[in-house]
Structures are given as C-alpha cells and as structure tokens.
Design a protein around this motif. Structure first.
Motif, PDB file in Angstrom:
ATOM      1  N   LEU A 196       0.863  -1.179   0.000  1.00  0.00           N
ATOM      2  CA  LEU A 196       0.000   0.000   0.000  1.00  0.00           C
ATOM      3  C   LEU A 196       0.895   1.223   0.000  1.00  0.00           C
ATOM      4  CD1 LEU A 196      -3.115   0.409   0.170  1.00  0.00           C
ATOM      5  CD2 LEU A 196      -2.807   0.871   2.597  1.00  0.00           C
ATOM      6  N   TYR A 197       0.607   2.192  -0.834  1.00  0.00           N
ATOM      7  CA  TYR A 197       1.447   3.377  -0.926  1.00  0.00           C
ATOM      8  C   TYR A 197       0.896   4.471  -0.003  1.00  0.00           C
ATOM      9  CZ  TYR A 197      -2.255   5.146  -4.001  1.00  0.00           C
ATOM     10  OH  TYR A 197      -3.463   5.550  -4.515  1.00  0.00           O
ATOM     11  N   GLY A 198       1.778   5.357   0.451  1.00  0.00           N
ATOM     12  CA  GLY A 198       1.349   6.457   1.307  1.00  0.00           C
ATOM     13  C   GLY A 198       2.511   7.344   1.673  1.00  0.00           C
ATOM     14  N   GLY A 199       2.216   8.388   2.450  1.00  0.00           N
ATOM     15  CA  GLY A 199       3.238   9.312   2.905  1.00  0.00           C
ATOM     16  C   GLY A 199       3.351  10.559   2.064  1.00  0.00           C
ATOM     17  N   ALA A 200       2.544  10.653   0.977  1.00  0.00           N
ATOM     18  CA  ALA A 200       2.576  11.841   0.125  1.00  0.00           C
ATOM     19  C   ALA A 200       1.302  11.858  -0.705  1.00  0.00           C
ATOM     20  CB  ALA A 200       3.801  11.833  -0.782  1.00  0.00           C
ATOM     21  N   ASN A 201       1.016  13.026  -1.264  1.00  0.00           N
ATOM     22  CA  ASN A 201      -0.116  13.162  -2.189  1.00  0.00           C
ATOM     23  C   ASN A 201       0.402  12.969  -3.602  1.00  0.00           C
ATOM     24  OD1 ASN A 201      -0.859  15.131   0.281  1.00  0.00           O
ATOM     25  ND2 ASN A 201      -2.718  14.281  -0.616  1.00  0.00           N
ATOM     26  N   ALA A 202       0.267  11.763  -4.136  1.00  0.00           N
ATOM     27  CA  ALA A 202       0.805  11.459  -5.459  1.00  0.00           C
ATOM     28  C   ALA A 202       0.179  10.179  -5.991  1.00  0.00           C
ATOM     29  CB  ALA A 202       2.330  11.306  -5.391  1.00  0.00           C
ATOM     30  N   ARG A 203       0.233  10.027  -7.307  1.00  0.00           N
ATOM     31  CA  ARG A 203      -0.227   8.792  -7.940  1.00  0.00           C
ATOM     32  C   ARG A 203       0.940   7.811  -8.018  1.00  0.00           C
ATOM     33  NH1 ARG A 203      -2.567  12.784 -11.083  1.00  0.00           N
ATOM     34  NH2 ARG A 203      -0.895  12.611 -12.635  1.00  0.00           N
ATOM     35  N   PRO A 204       0.682   6.522  -7.738  1.00  0.00           N
ATOM     36  CA  PRO A 204       1.769   5.547  -7.726  1.00  0.00           C
ATOM     37  C   PRO A 204       1.921   4.817  -9.061  1.00  0.00           C
ATOM     38  CG  PRO A 204      -0.184   4.509  -6.858  1.00  0.00           C
ATOM     39  CD  PRO A 204      -0.586   5.932  -7.230  1.00  0.00           C
ATOM     40  N   PHE A 205       3.056   4.138  -9.204  1.00  0.00           N
ATOM     41  CA  PHE A 205       3.233   3.128 -10.234  1.00  0.00           C
ATOM     42  C   PHE A 205       2.829   1.781  -9.630  1.00  0.00           C
ATOM     43  CE2 PHE A 205       6.200   6.377 -11.722  1.00  0.00           C
ATOM     44  CZ  PHE A 205       5.967   6.369 -13.089  1.00  0.00           C
ATOM     45  N   THR A 206       2.129   0.994 -10.407  1.00  0.00           N
ATOM     46  CA  THR A 206       1.655  -0.313  -9.942  1.00  0.00           C
ATOM     47  C   THR A 206       2.374  -1.416 -10.695  1.00  0.00           C
ATOM     48  OG1 THR A 206      -0.536   0.661  -9.579  1.00  0.00           O
ATOM     49  CG2 THR A 206      -0.400  -1.733  -9.575  1.00  0.00           C
ATOM     50  N   THR A 207       2.732  -2.487  -9.969  1.00  0.00           N
ATOM     51  CA  THR A 207       3.336  -3.658 -10.597  1.00  0.00           C
ATOM     52  C   THR A 207       2.677  -4.900 -10.013  1.00  0.00           C
ATOM     53  OG1 THR A 207       5.435  -4.745 -11.159  1.00  0.00           O
ATOM     54  CG2 THR A 207       5.232  -3.843  -8.928  1.00  0.00           C
ATOM     55  N   HIS A 208       3.053  -6.057 -10.498  1.00  0.00           N
ATOM     56  CA  HIS A 208       2.423  -7.293 -10.037  1.00  0.00           C
ATOM     57  C   HIS A 208       3.491  -8.319  -9.705  1.00  0.00           C
ATOM     58  CE1 HIS A 208      -0.918 -10.139  -9.639  1.00  0.00           C
ATOM     59  NE2 HIS A 208      -0.130 -11.037 -10.205  1.00  0.00           N
ATOM     60  N   HIS A 209       3.356  -8.938  -8.539  1.00  0.00           N
ATOM     61  CA  HIS A 209       4.267 -10.003  -8.126  1.00  0.00           C
ATOM     62  C   HIS A 209       3.630 -11.336  -8.479  1.00  0.00           C
ATOM     63  CE1 HIS A 209       6.711 -12.666  -5.641  1.00  0.00           C
ATOM     64  NE2 HIS A 209       7.574 -11.672  -5.513  1.00  0.00           N
ATOM     65  N   ASN A 210       4.277 -12.076  -9.366  1.00  0.00           N
ATOM     66  CA  ASN A 210       3.660 -13.290  -9.897  1.00  0.00           C
ATOM     67  C   ASN A 210       3.504 -14.385  -8.842  1.00  0.00           C
ATOM     68  OD1 ASN A 210       3.430 -12.206 -12.478  1.00  0.00           O
ATOM     69  ND2 ASN A 210       5.460 -12.917 -13.080  1.00  0.00           N
ATOM     70  N   LEU A 216       1.548  -4.750  -6.265  1.00  0.00           N
ATOM     71  CA  LEU A 216       2.385  -3.973  -5.357  1.00  0.00           C
ATOM     72  C   LEU A 216       2.596  -2.597  -5.975  1.00  0.00           C
ATOM     73  CD1 LEU A 216       5.053  -6.685  -4.446  1.00  0.00           C
ATOM     74  CD2 LEU A 216       3.225  -5.860  -2.952  1.00  0.00           C
ATOM     75  N   PHE A 217       3.036  -1.664  -5.146  1.00  0.00           N
ATOM     76  CA  PHE A 217       3.233  -0.292  -5.592  1.00  0.00           C
ATOM     77  C   PHE A 217       4.678   0.120  -5.347  1.00  0.00           C
ATOM     78  CE2 PHE A 217      -1.101  -0.819  -4.076  1.00  0.00           C
ATOM     79  CZ  PHE A 217      -1.839  -0.395  -5.173  1.00  0.00           C
ATOM     80  N   LEU A 218       5.250   0.850  -6.313  1.00  0.00           N
ATOM     81  CA  LEU A 218       6.537   1.489  -6.057  1.00  0.00           C
ATOM     82  C   LEU A 218       6.295   2.668  -5.128  1.00  0.00           C
ATOM     83  CD1 LEU A 218       8.126   1.541  -9.630  1.00  0.00           C
ATOM     84  CD2 LEU A 218       8.483  -0.118  -7.800  1.00  0.00           C
ATOM     85  N   ARG A 219       7.120   2.777  -4.110  1.00  0.00           N
ATOM     86  CA  ARG A 219       6.829   3.753  -3.053  1.00  0.00           C
ATOM     87  C   ARG A 219       6.830   5.177  -3.590  1.00  0.00           C
ATOM     88  NH1 ARG A 219      12.329   3.154   0.547  1.00  0.00           N
ATOM     89  NH2 ARG A 219      13.720   4.271  -0.856  1.00  0.00           N
ATOM     90  N   ILE A 220       5.942   5.981  -3.053  1.00  0.00           N
ATOM     91  CA  ILE A 220       5.906   7.404  -3.372  1.00  0.00           C
ATOM     92  C   ILE A 220       6.586   8.226  -2.284  1.00  0.00           C
ATOM     93  CG2 ILE A 220       3.825   7.173  -4.769  1.00  0.00           C
ATOM     94  CD1 ILE A 220       2.237   8.313  -2.421  1.00  0.00           C
ATOM     95  N   ALA A 221       6.797   7.621  -1.106  1.00  0.00           N
ATOM     96  CA  ALA A 221       7.486   8.301  -0.003  1.00  0.00           C
ATOM     97  C   ALA A 221       7.980   7.237   0.970  1.00  0.00           C
ATOM     98  CB  ALA A 221       6.558   9.285   0.697  1.00  0.00           C
ATOM     99  N   ILE A 222       8.934   7.624   1.789  1.00  0.00           N
ATOM    100  CA  ILE A 222       9.556   6.703   2.745  1.00  0.00           C
ATOM    101  C   ILE A 222       8.862   6.756   4.104  1.00  0.00           C
ATOM    102  CG2 ILE A 222      11.753   6.197   3.906  1.00  0.00           C
ATOM    103  CD1 ILE A 222      13.176   7.532   1.515  1.00  0.00           C
ATOM    104  N   GLU A 223       8.122   7.784   4.350  1.00  0.00           N
ATOM    105  CA  GLU A 223       7.683   8.225   5.669  1.00  0.00           C
ATOM    106  C   GLU A 223       7.063   7.157   6.563  1.00  0.00           C
ATOM    107  OE1 GLU A 223       4.490  11.514   7.410  1.00  0.00           O
ATOM    108  OE2 GLU A 223       5.407  11.782   5.448  1.00  0.00           O
ATOM    109  N   LEU A 224       6.057   6.447   6.074  1.00  0.00           N
ATOM    110  CA  LEU A 224       5.258   5.616   6.975  1.00  0.00           C
ATOM    111  C   LEU A 224       6.051   4.455   7.564  1.00  0.00           C
ATOM    112  CD1 LEU A 224       1.783   5.598   5.202  1.00  0.00           C
ATOM    113  CD2 LEU A 224       2.744   7.225   6.838  1.00  0.00           C
TER     114      LEU A 224
END
Length: 493
Positions: A196-210, A216-224
């Motif tokens: 789950l992505y979070g820590g910023a107001n932004a749209r994520p990139f989505t990928t899939h783990h086979n 899964l999402f590439l992180r938009i921020a490190i914060e959480l």
C-alpha cells in the motif's frame, strides 16, 4: 555515420586477422594520468617506465613517428610513438586505430621541445575497439535532448563540465550522511515495493508479483515505514533512496527521483527547521567552500537562520489574496478566478491554497529567491501532521524553499491514532470527489500508531533539487544521470 562504422568494423576484422584480440581480458596500469601529470618532474626520465591506459582523443600519424592524446577518467596526456621503439609490426597498428579506441601504453615521461608533458611509448596494446565515432569536439554535443538521452556521449563530449555536476551531487550526499551521522541518526533501508502506498499526495506506479499473485506499488514516499521504526524504539533514523510518482515531467519533476527522509523522536517542527538549515549550510560549506551559492544568477546565503514566512501571510503578501477572508472552497475559487488564477474544479479548499503557493513562486519575486521556510499549513492538505498548538485550522508543517525551488516537506508528526484515522477518512472523501492524489487509508500503519509513537518530527528533502542548486543547473534532468525521457519520433512511429 554508417560508412564510418563500416570502416571501423573493417579495422576490427583486420586486427583479428593479425591475431590481435581487440577486446582483451587483462589490463595493466601503473598510474592514472592525473598522477603522472601531478608529479611529472619527479617521475620523468628515460630510466623509469610507466603504464597508462585511456581513450584515444587525438591521433596524428607522421611517417615513422606519431603523436596521440589519450584520456582516462582523471585527465589527458600526449603520447609519442616511434617505429624504432615499438617495431614496424606494432607501428602499423596505428592505421587500424580510430578516435575513441582504448589503448594501453608503456614508456618513459619527457618534455617535448614545446614543453608538452609526454609519454614516450615503448609498447602499445589495443584494449577496446570503438565502432562508432565520438561526438565532434569542435562543435561539442549541444542538443539538450540528446545529451540527456545519451549521457555517455554527453560525458565524452563535454567532459569535466558534466562530470563536475555529478561529482558535486556525490559530495553533497556524502556531506549529508556525515552531518546526520554526527547527529546520531542511524541509516536504514525500507521497502520500495509496498503493498500500500502512502506518505505523500501522489499517484503511484503499480506492478504485479507473480508468485504472490498480488499487486504492489513502487513507493511514493519513505515516511510511513520510518514512523513504524520509531514505534519500535529507534529514535533517529534516515534513508536516502528512490521514490516513484506517476506524474508529469518538467524542469523540477522526474517520475523516478531521490529523497532523503529523516525522523527524530522527542522533537517538533521547530527542531527540524533548525536541523535542516544547519545541515544545508554544512553541506554547502563542504561542497562549495562557502554557505553562499549562486543559482540562476541569484546569490543565496544558506547560513542560518533562514527567514520564516507563515504560508497564508506569504500568499497575501505576494498574490494579494487574503485566504482568511475566503473560508470555503467556492469563495476562494471565485476570488482566484477574479484575479486570473487557474482553478481546477476537482480540487478542494486546501489544494487551491497549495496552487496559490505555487503561483506566488512562479512570479519570481526576489525575496522568494532566497533560502526560506514557509510554515503553518491548512489541515486538509497535511493529513499526517499535528494540529497547530495555537492556530486553529492549521498544522505544524513547513517547507524549505531555495532559489524559488520547493526542496522538501516537514511536520510535527501526527501521533494520535484516532485523529490520524479521521484524517485518512477525509482523504478518502477527497479521492471520491476526484482528487486521485489524495492518500489512502493504511490500516497497518494505524495499528502501529495505536501501539504508540513518541512525539516526533520528520522531513523529506529532494536530493535532485538540492543538486540543481549546488551545481547551478536549471533542470532536474541535468542532475540525473539517466532521466526519464519522452519517446523519440522514431520510437513513436
């Protein structure tokens, strides 16, 4: 280009017919070119031999003696090659060498009659054959798109100028680590692939783990994840890492970018402001030798203390709109339109205030070109931030700006789990109304907060934008070695 490549391939095949491997495994080197240049007078003399390597940048064949210039990663030197010294068979190899080839040469150092520092070659080997011509040095490589798209050509053609940008960036990061290590922070690594992505107001990139069969999402921020570490008992942590935001590309945005985030327990945003201005002054001193930098013809002093501007006061001062007189979205939007500011119908009250903030920097007021902090933001654009201790409706948040560039974001962190849940639920409502950059509700993070997080303050700073400032570069793509680029016309066809 095709014709020259064909000629070089012919040279390559001719070398192989002579039994010469044009791409050998083993390389010998006793000194870098910079080392022999620096201590030339001590090292020179016919009784001493040195082995250098490098790319051929100049080659002048003159009968039985020739001159060339070779370049390694540290510098350039002239080499003198005579048929009497290396033998006729080896000397004939010069006809099969081209600019851009890598060679290994051994010999002694001497001055020519014109005073040129030179290596007198006694043996020569081919290390790597170049099949494409180098950019013309006389004309340079001036097309900006090509320079950013093919950085290897940019580095060859524009040499030290480009390398110095990335050396500056590297030294900046080294100084940043040194400062935070001295302040007893611990460097950590947290996930880039997140459920789950979070820590910023932004749209994520989505990928899939086979294997797991899950998105899964590439992180938009490190914060959480850092806040989870503070829940677990760490008191000071930092991380320098990649973030990914599925957003537009312009002079200050790249979808893949580098951030530093650090968090410290038992602190508020005043502590973090002091730490940020002291850290950036330290970095400038280490990298540039002074707290003064020049960015786009503006002299900026990073020495603390920086000026603090309450956000709403700054918007009033520089745009003429007193946001306090317009307490809801519709009234503020009407006033913005009346003053010819664009209004996105999808955005709520707080995001319109954020747009006004951006607009005031676009106006380029000299006062806003210095190092400064904007402080005290509306609550509904700061869902992870504590409410202000004395200003209702605002939160304890600041952003550093240098040279008109937004360089980061920081808070007195919200550690009340019930308040945090309510903020996330409000973000969900904003998403439902069309704001696809609003944050998502993270139950695992809320559970961690319910375990208990100490009073905390943290900040995220854009490494790329700080590099723009210290290297005095106008575009973020000029400080990223391989930036994300739009398709070329050929790729689109």
């Amino acid at each position: 280009m095709a014709e020259e490549r064909d000629i070089r391939i012919q040279h390559l095949e001719a070398l192989r017919k002579l039994g010469i491997n044009p791409y050998p495994n083993a390389v010998e080197r006793t000194h870098s070119i910079a080392d022999v240049i620096k201590d030339f007078d001590t090292l020179a003399g016919p009784d001493k031999s040195y082995t250098l390597v490098g790319r051929i940048r100049l080659l002048r064949e003159m009968g039985k003696a020739s001159f060339a210039q070779i370049e390694d990663g540290t510098g350039r030197i002239q080499v003198y090659i005579r048929i009497n010294d290396i033998g006729a068979d080896t000397y004939q190899l010069l006809k099969l060498l081209d600019l851009g080839d890598f060679i290994q040469v051994s010999g002694f150092l001497f001055y020519t009659r014109t005073g040129e520092k030179t290596l007198h070659v006694q043996s020569l080997r081919v290390l790597s054959k170049s099949l494409r011509p180098l950019p013309e040095k006389y004309h340079g490589l001036e097309d900006r798109d090509t320079r950013q798209r093919k950085r290897y050509l940019d580095l060859i053609a524009n040499g030290d100028e480009i390398k110095n940008i990335f050396v500056t960036r590297s030294r900046m990061i080294t100084a940043m680590r040194q400062f935070l290590d001295n302040e007893h922070f611990v460097e950590v690594e947290t996930p880039i692939l997140q459920p789950l992505y979070g820590g910023a107001n932004a749209r994520p990139f989505t990928t899939h783990h086979n294997t797991l069969d899950r998105d899964l999402f590439l992180r938009i921020a490190i914060e959480l994840y850092h806040k989870r570490l503070l829940v677990g008992g760490f008191e000071r942590v930092y991380e320098i890492g990649r973030n990914f935001r599925n957003e537009g590309i312009d002079r200050s945005h790249n979808p893949e970018f580098t951030m530093i985030e650090f968090y410290m327990a038992y602190a508020d945003y005043n502590h973090t402001m002091a730490l940020v201005e002291n850290m950036l002054a330290f970095i400038a001193q280490q990298v540039k030798g002074s707290t003064h930098i020049t960015y786009q013809e503006t002299d900026i002093d990073l020495a603390p203390p920086w000026k603090r501007y309450p956000l709403l006061d700054a918007i009033h001062q520089f745009t003429g709109i007193d946001v306090r007189k317009y307490p809801d979205r519709d009234s503020l939007a009407a006033e913005m339109r009346a003053r010819h500011f664009e209004v996105d119908p999808r955005l709520g009250y707080g995001r319109l205030i954020d747009d006004l903030k951006s607009a005031m920097f676009r106006q380029g007021h000299p006062e806003l070109r210095q190092a400064l902090f904007l402080v005290d933001y509306p609550e509904d654009v700061s869902p992870l931030t504590k409410q202000h201790r004395s200003l209702p409706g605002l939160v304890e948040r600041f952003q550093p700006f240098i040279g008109g560039l937004e360089c980061g974001n920081a808070y007195t962190e919200l550690n009340d789990p019930l308040d945090q849940r309510a903020r996330f639920e409000d973000q969900a409502r904003q998403r439902a109304q069309g704001d696809d950059e609003a944050q998502v509700l993270d139950e695992d993070f809320l559970e961690a907060l319910e375990v208990g997080m100490p009073p905390t303050s943290g900040v995220g700073l854009g490494i790329d934008r700080l590099a723009m400032l210290l290297a005095n570069q106008e575009s973020i793509r000029d400080v990223i070695l391989f930036p994300t680029m739009r398709k070329t016309a050929e790729e689109q066809s």
